[in-house]
Design a protein around this motif. Sequence first.
Motif, PDB file in Angstrom:
ATOM      1  N   LEU A 195       0.840  -1.204   0.000  1.00  0.00           N
ATOM      2  CA  LEU A 195       0.000   0.000   0.000  1.00  0.00           C
ATOM      3  C   LEU A 195       0.871   1.247   0.000  1.00  0.00           C
ATOM      4  CD1 LEU A 195      -1.443  -1.962   2.654  1.00  0.00           C
ATOM      5  CD2 LEU A 195      -3.256  -0.731   1.450  1.00  0.00           C
ATOM      6  N   ASP A 196       0.500   2.206  -0.846  1.00  0.00           N
ATOM      7  CA  ASP A 196       1.268   3.446  -0.876  1.00  0.00           C
ATOM      8  C   ASP A 196       0.318   4.623  -1.012  1.00  0.00           C
ATOM      9  OD1 ASP A 196       4.247   4.416  -1.232  1.00  0.00           O
ATOM     10  OD2 ASP A 196       3.006   5.634  -2.561  1.00  0.00           O
ATOM     11  N   ASP A 197       0.642   5.704  -0.326  1.00  0.00           N
ATOM     12  CA  ASP A 197      -0.286   6.856  -0.369  1.00  0.00           C
ATOM     13  C   ASP A 197      -0.161   7.650  -1.668  1.00  0.00           C
ATOM     14  OD1 ASP A 197       1.987   8.369  -0.058  1.00  0.00           O
ATOM     15  OD2 ASP A 197       1.451   9.199   1.893  1.00  0.00           O
ATOM     16  N   GLY A 198       0.869   7.309  -2.472  1.00  0.00           N
ATOM     17  CA  GLY A 198       0.997   7.945  -3.778  1.00  0.00           C
ATOM     18  C   GLY A 198       1.507   9.363  -3.716  1.00  0.00           C
ATOM     19  N   LYS A 199       1.902   9.815  -2.544  1.00  0.00           N
ATOM     20  CA  LYS A 199       2.393  11.197  -2.439  1.00  0.00           C
ATOM     21  C   LYS A 199       3.843  11.302  -2.885  1.00  0.00           C
ATOM     22  CE  LYS A 199      -0.742  13.269   0.865  1.00  0.00           C
ATOM     23  NZ  LYS A 199      -0.885  13.710   2.243  1.00  0.00           N
ATOM     24  N   GLY A 200       4.523  10.162  -2.897  1.00  0.00           N
ATOM     25  CA  GLY A 200       5.875  10.146  -3.456  1.00  0.00           C
ATOM     26  C   GLY A 200       6.835  11.073  -2.758  1.00  0.00           C
ATOM     27  N   GLY A 201       6.881  11.015  -1.464  1.00  0.00           N
ATOM     28  CA  GLY A 201       7.765  11.935  -0.737  1.00  0.00           C
ATOM     29  C   GLY A 201       9.164  11.399  -0.532  1.00  0.00           C
ATOM     30  N   GLY A 202       9.370  10.093  -0.690  1.00  0.00           N
ATOM     31  CA  GLY A 202      10.663   9.504  -0.330  1.00  0.00           C
ATOM     32  C   GLY A 202      11.423   8.972  -1.531  1.00  0.00           C
ATOM     33  N   SER A 203      11.501   7.626  -1.616  1.00  0.00           N
ATOM     34  CA  SER A 203      12.302   6.997  -2.666  1.00  0.00           C
ATOM     35  C   SER A 203      11.915   7.436  -4.060  1.00  0.00           C
ATOM     36  CB  SER A 203      12.135   5.479  -2.604  1.00  0.00           C
ATOM     37  OG  SER A 203      12.550   4.999  -1.363  1.00  0.00           O
ATOM     38  N   THR A 204      10.620   7.650  -4.278  1.00  0.00           N
ATOM     39  CA  THR A 204      10.168   7.963  -5.629  1.00  0.00           C
ATOM     40  C   THR A 204      10.715   9.303  -6.109  1.00  0.00           C
ATOM     41  OG1 THR A 204       8.177   8.796  -4.614  1.00  0.00           O
ATOM     42  CG2 THR A 204       8.043   6.622  -5.599  1.00  0.00           C
ATOM     43  N   VAL A 205      11.213  10.121  -5.193  1.00  0.00           N
ATOM     44  CA  VAL A 205      11.795  11.396  -5.628  1.00  0.00           C
ATOM     45  C   VAL A 205      13.275  11.476  -5.253  1.00  0.00           C
ATOM     46  CG1 VAL A 205       9.620  12.638  -5.613  1.00  0.00           C
ATOM     47  CG2 VAL A 205      10.995  12.613  -3.541  1.00  0.00           C
ATOM     48  N   ASN A 206      13.874  10.326  -4.947  1.00  0.00           N
ATOM     49  CA  ASN A 206      15.288  10.315  -4.583  1.00  0.00           C
ATOM     50  C   ASN A 206      16.142  10.751  -5.764  1.00  0.00           C
ATOM     51  OD1 ASN A 206      18.041   8.750  -4.312  1.00  0.00           O
ATOM     52  ND2 ASN A 206      17.223   9.000  -2.275  1.00  0.00           N
ATOM     53  N   ALA A 207      17.313  11.318  -5.462  1.00  0.00           N
ATOM     54  CA  ALA A 207      18.175  11.838  -6.525  1.00  0.00           C
ATOM     55  C   ALA A 207      19.210  10.820  -6.997  1.00  0.00           C
ATOM     56  CB  ALA A 207      18.864  13.113  -6.055  1.00  0.00           C
ATOM     57  N   GLY A 208      19.289   9.661  -6.384  1.00  0.00           N
ATOM     58  CA  GLY A 208      20.047   8.555  -6.962  1.00  0.00           C
ATOM     59  C   GLY A 208      21.514   8.415  -6.601  1.00  0.00           C
ATOM     60  N   SER A 209      21.969   9.099  -5.565  1.00  0.00           N
ATOM     61  CA  SER A 209      23.364   8.904  -5.150  1.00  0.00           C
ATOM     62  C   SER A 209      23.489   7.562  -4.446  1.00  0.00           C
ATOM     63  CB  SER A 209      23.804   9.991  -4.163  1.00  0.00           C
ATOM     64  OG  SER A 209      23.674  11.258  -4.747  1.00  0.00           O
ATOM     65  N   LEU A 210      24.563   6.817  -4.744  1.00  0.00           N
ATOM     66  CA  LEU A 210      24.861   5.607  -3.983  1.00  0.00           C
ATOM     67  C   LEU A 210      26.028   5.934  -3.056  1.00  0.00           C
ATOM     68  CD1 LEU A 210      24.407   2.865  -6.752  1.00  0.00           C
ATOM     69  CD2 LEU A 210      22.785   3.583  -4.976  1.00  0.00           C
ATOM     70  N   HIS A 211      25.684   6.149  -1.793  1.00  0.00           N
ATOM     71  CA  HIS A 211      26.661   6.607  -0.810  1.00  0.00           C
ATOM     72  C   HIS A 211      27.373   5.436  -0.159  1.00  0.00           C
ATOM     73  CE1 HIS A 211      25.521  10.835  -0.817  1.00  0.00           C
ATOM     74  NE2 HIS A 211      24.258  10.469  -0.812  1.00  0.00           N
ATOM     75  N   VAL A 212      28.679   5.585   0.064  1.00  0.00           N
ATOM     76  CA  VAL A 212      29.420   4.601   0.847  1.00  0.00           C
ATOM     77  C   VAL A 212      30.188   5.290   1.968  1.00  0.00           C
ATOM     78  CG1 VAL A 212      31.285   2.896   0.814  1.00  0.00           C
ATOM     79  CG2 VAL A 212      29.551   2.875  -0.982  1.00  0.00           C
ATOM     80  N   GLN A 213      30.990   6.295   1.602  1.00  0.00           N
ATOM     81  CA  GLN A 213      31.764   6.943   2.660  1.00  0.00           C
ATOM     82  C   GLN A 213      30.829   7.712   3.588  1.00  0.00           C
ATOM     83  OE1 GLN A 213      34.292  10.324   1.477  1.00  0.00           O
ATOM     84  NE2 GLN A 213      33.541  10.054  -0.614  1.00  0.00           N
ATOM     85  N   LEU A 214      31.297   7.911   4.804  1.00  0.00           N
ATOM     86  CA  LEU A 214      30.512   8.647   5.790  1.00  0.00           C
ATOM     87  C   LEU A 214      30.168  10.012   5.215  1.00  0.00           C
ATOM     88  CD1 LEU A 214      32.626   7.863   8.959  1.00  0.00           C
ATOM     89  CD2 LEU A 214      30.158   7.569   8.820  1.00  0.00           C
TER      90      LEU A 214
END
Lengths: 389, 569
Positions: free
Chosen positions: A41-60
């Motif tokens: 179930l999703d509220d469809g507001k897309g506040g999180g992952s769906t609007v992520n900018a796509g960086s794959l972080h490893v270092q602190l």
Amino acid sequence: MSGGKGIVPMEKAEIAIVGGGILGTVLAGFLAEGGAQVLLLDDGKGGGSTVNAGSLHVQLQSRFMRMYPDQVPAIERNLHLYPKAVNYWKELEKKLRADFDLKMTGGLMIAENQDQFEFLAGKCEREAELGLDVRMIERRELQGFAPYLGAAVFGAEHCAQEGKVNPLLANMAINKWAVAAGVTVMSETPVRSIGKSASKTGFELAIPSATIKADRVVLAAGGGNRELAAGLGLALPVVSEPLHMNITEPAVPIIGHLVQHADRPITLKQFSSGHVVIGGGWPAHLRQSDKYPTVELASIIGNTTLAQHIVPAVAPLRIIRTWAGINATTDGRPVLGEFSAMPGIYAAVSGDAGYTLGPYSAKILADIILGQPPCEDLSEFSPDVYHAV
Amino acid sequence: MSQTENIDIEFDGRKISARRGETVAAALVNAGILHLSTTPSGAQRGIYCGMGVCQECLVVIDGKPNQRACMAKIDKPVTVQRMSLAGTAPRSNTSAAPITIDDIEVVEPELLIIGAGPGGLSAAVAARKLGVEVTVLDERPVAGGQFYKQITVDSANAYPADNQHLEGARLIDQAVRLGVHIEPDTLIWGGFQSGDYVATNSKKTVCYKPKRTLIATGAYERGHIVPGWTLPGVMTTGAAQTLWRSARRLPAQKVIIAGNGPLNLQLATELTVGGAEVVVLAEAARTFRAGAFADALAMMRTSPDLVLTAADYLRQVKKAGVSTRNNAVLSRIEAVNGQLRAHFINATTRREDTFEVFAADAICLGYGFEPSNELLRALGCAHHYDPRRQELKTTLDEDGKTSIDGIYAIGDCTGLGGARAALSAGEIVGYRAATSLGYGLSTEDQLALSAARKTLARHRNFQDALWRVYAYPRINADLADADTIICRCEEVTVGRVLTEIENDCLSIGEIKRRTRLAMGRCQGRYCGPVLQHMIATYKGEIPNAYSGFAPRPPVKPIAIEDLMPGEKE
């Protein structure tokens, strides 16, 4: 997606997952593949992952070290997860036979002066001890290594394990896979509350104009987890941080790495389409009327002019779009597992770089739910610590 | 009498004679150069909207990429290069220090008016007369907007200004003499719920914190999504009109004009006067239908001068031997042997082969307008869908006030209504914004205000009758093939979008994320309203205030370097 507004495609599920972000959707796919009957179930507001900018972080991320110094030990303890999580992204792309525009470019965290350089050198040393593939690069070497960096850049820490993914492509492929695996998706369906079933075991989820029954429920609703858990008498103290992002019109390939700053919030990267995404921790706010994450003028100005300071080639590019999303964090660690106080309810929070850690966190939690042997020490992720407090 | 001053500019190594004051686009079109940019897939694009909206006439000017040829005024010799829309190579550049919001100049006018068209200017005059400090911002190099389109080159000898030019010039002059502060050439790219507005010109970026705001941003032409609508040489009626009315340039020697509404007739007349051959003027509406006489009578009663002007246009077009077609819709364009060939269908039966095929060097399309309501929607002002006019309207009270305190809106950006209505509505808003700021109305002002209300009602009656005469429904993507482009920027086809819709993906945002539609430089201005209607039709619903894209700043692209103070190149 199947199931639209106002249609209830499933009245009773074995497992209901609240939140169709990266963690919830990948988890749904795994559980369905494991034979479970899953409702997402999703509220469809897309506040999180769906609007992520796509960086794959490893270092602190220096940003978290500045903001939450008390969480650094927890992040350090879990640092080993980050390279595994990035590798897991690659595995997932392969498994799905999809193109996420996943690029293992390596990441640079830049310093503008000796002080910042020394801060990074200390961080680099600690990260190397913890097993990351990191090294310091001085100005002279940087000119050949990352010629797009401007004169303001003094040196940088390089982490070979970082990269980027195009979230639009990744999310689309993952959603498609989950649906094909048998997950029933109800989009634009906010879950107002969750309660224990009055008569028998299991839970009831209140959605607009209906109630859905589920044997087990996974809380994967990012910042919304706090309220859903509280309704069940549980503590899951997720903090919502609204963040601002910008994207420019396309340019020829300029920026090879994921670029960050030792002392200022910024991430900077270029997609294969040529667009440059500028984000990395500038604030957005939650609109008063509906709590929707909303962009800010100060962040457009500050974030993008900082970007051209580090990478002068972006200066003539025009910003064509901005958006805001929510970063949901707890205390620097992923929170994955069943609440001892309420069997059948699971916490799903992937940690401070939620998108990077999403698929791997989903794998860990899927193993827990399906009763498979764990690939990590699960005690670190338990949601019970909050209840104890 | 002064002489037109010529300035030599260079385009991809070729010397071109331009006129001081015209746009780069006008000079290039006059030199027969219609292909200005190339898309990532290799398709050629040129001047389309002619008003800074479509972002397709992008060129490199003196080394600076991503410049809209239609907005760049020539006042010195410049070097222009055709541009790849996929992006240009970076210039060598030195690091500039970053700035913060605190470095941005703040200006606090009593009344900020966004848009210097008829509505904005008339409101400015009314409010200023009562003593209000008024600042008017406009993106175009010269005030007047799309209706008054002032002449920007000196060509008094051959083609003097007409009444429409002169009326605009008088209004601009009146505003300036009253002390209205007009800032042309200023891009307004953001409005925030905090009450801040941000604008950038060649010198600086300014954050406006006005006590009252009037949004009067007008309209832009609706896309006519048919095969071939993206070819260079195919442009909006407004683009061609700007070439002629502002720069006294013709879009081409041989022109086809097709659309719905009186602007197409006006353009046919103007281009004919300017020496072009209008091969055909095709109007979607039918000439004779029940009730037409009553409507004509109503128009004669409300604005006889406009009816007479239209009659005069018709006479001139006939005299010039322009072939006219009614009940005909342009359905397809092909590029054959360096010419554009236009196919038409019967507007009622929607069948082809009714009309012959016409060939020309430029095709002007004017199938209605979309309100430029991006700022209003970004600010959160309430809107509602008008099923009769098939467009979104801003919800306003009788004084032109939106649902948000302190924000007023008038003119075509609130729903199409025409220039005359905007003039009267502007007067009303000007007075009412002034009184809300504590300025008093004299008896004379009160009389003027009630007269303006009456005039506005009359103009609305006129406009209603005009629309009945020209009644024709939105075409959306009805005439497109599967491989017709719907999103010009990201080159997304109608077929691609239909596949998503037929797979039950009915969220406009989700279709955007899946197809990249509306993710380009024009920010979904052409594809967005069409997709909104396509989804609604599929669902069997009518669109609503929330079924379109939610605009966010920047509502027009803004270069990062232009945000920073200091000398610009």
